[in-house]
Scaffold this active site. Structure first.
Site, PDB file in Angstrom:
ATOM      1  N   ARG A  55       0.825  -1.218   0.000  1.00 40.09           N
ATOM      2  CA  ARG A  55       0.000   0.000   0.000  1.00 40.09           C
ATOM      3  C   ARG A  55       0.854   1.261   0.000  1.00 40.09           C
ATOM      4  O   ARG A  55       0.495   2.263   0.604  1.00 40.09           O
ATOM      5  CB  ARG A  55      -0.897   0.011   1.231  1.00 40.09           C
ATOM      6  N   CYS A  56       1.948   1.221  -0.700  1.00 39.80           N
ATOM      7  CA  CYS A  56       2.911   2.317  -0.727  1.00 39.80           C
ATOM      8  C   CYS A  56       2.869   2.997  -2.094  1.00 39.80           C
ATOM      9  O   CYS A  56       2.492   2.377  -3.093  1.00 39.80           O
ATOM     10  CB  CYS A  56       4.312   1.742  -0.464  1.00 39.80           C
ATOM     11  N   GLY A  57       3.260   4.242  -2.158  1.00 36.71           N
ATOM     12  CA  GLY A  57       3.344   4.937  -3.437  1.00 36.71           C
ATOM     13  C   GLY A  57       4.343   4.284  -4.385  1.00 36.71           C
ATOM     14  O   GLY A  57       4.269   4.462  -5.597  1.00 36.71           O
TER      15      GLY A  57
END
Length: 184
Positions: free
Chosen positions: A61-63
């Site tokens: 769930r990271c950029g």
């Protein structure tokens, strides 16, 4: 070393120092650490000796999560020559899914990953996996965010580190990998 390579080495070295990357004298091989595999069983670093290994702390769930595509492409491109890309999912930055099963399903369905992957693993602080604790103590490197990359040479020594923003298929990374592959 010709000028372009020297300049690139200086830039890479400066970036590595900014990340708190390998200090002089961190040339000893990484001990034979084991990671629990997300597929069951154990992943031993010694199994990958002879070729470079790119160890990446990851999160779903990271950029930077879209880098999974680049990591798989890098693995596909160089695996026949001996490169291993090892993904180490971690919730240390609070951007990982809640279970190994969720991470595995997400990575397979979204990115078609078939590269080696560990179970959810702490990468910093007092609970850090022994590999990451060793990196901090011996090489002066600790991940500062998701998708930090540690490149080990064929003998298991830290060859370079790259920050989150370094794309897996960037020249910065592929040049180091091909140099290691060409040297074996």
């Amino acid at each position: 070393m010709h000028r372009v390579s020297r300049r690139r080495a200086i830039v890479t070295g400066a970036a590595a120092l900014a990340l708190g990357a390998p200090r002089a004298g961190a040339a000893e091989p990484v001990p034979d650490f084991e990671f629990a595999s997300i597929d069951g069983g154990v992943l031993r670093l010694s199994a990958y000796r002879g070729g470079p290994v790119l160890v990446v702390n990851t999160a779903s769930r990271c950029g930077y999560t879209k880098q999974y595509s680049g990591l798989q492409a890098l693995y596909d491109r160089y695996r026949a020559r001996g490169l291993t890309v090892l993904a180490v999912p971690s919730g240390d930055f609070r951007q990982e899914l809640g279970s190994d099963a969720e991470v595995k399903a997400f990575c397979e369905l979204t990115f078609g990953l078939d590269l080696p992957m560990t179970t959810l693993t702490p990468v910093r602080g007092p609970q850090a996996h022994p590999f990451y604790a060793w990196l901090k103590t011996t090489a002066g490197f600790e991940p500062t965010w998701n998708f930090n990359k540690v490149l080990l040479d064929g003998e298991g020594r830290v060859a370079d580190v790259f920050g989150s923003a370094a794309k897996p298929q960037s020249r910065q990374i592929t040049d180091r990998i091909t140099a290691l592959l060409d040297a074996k």
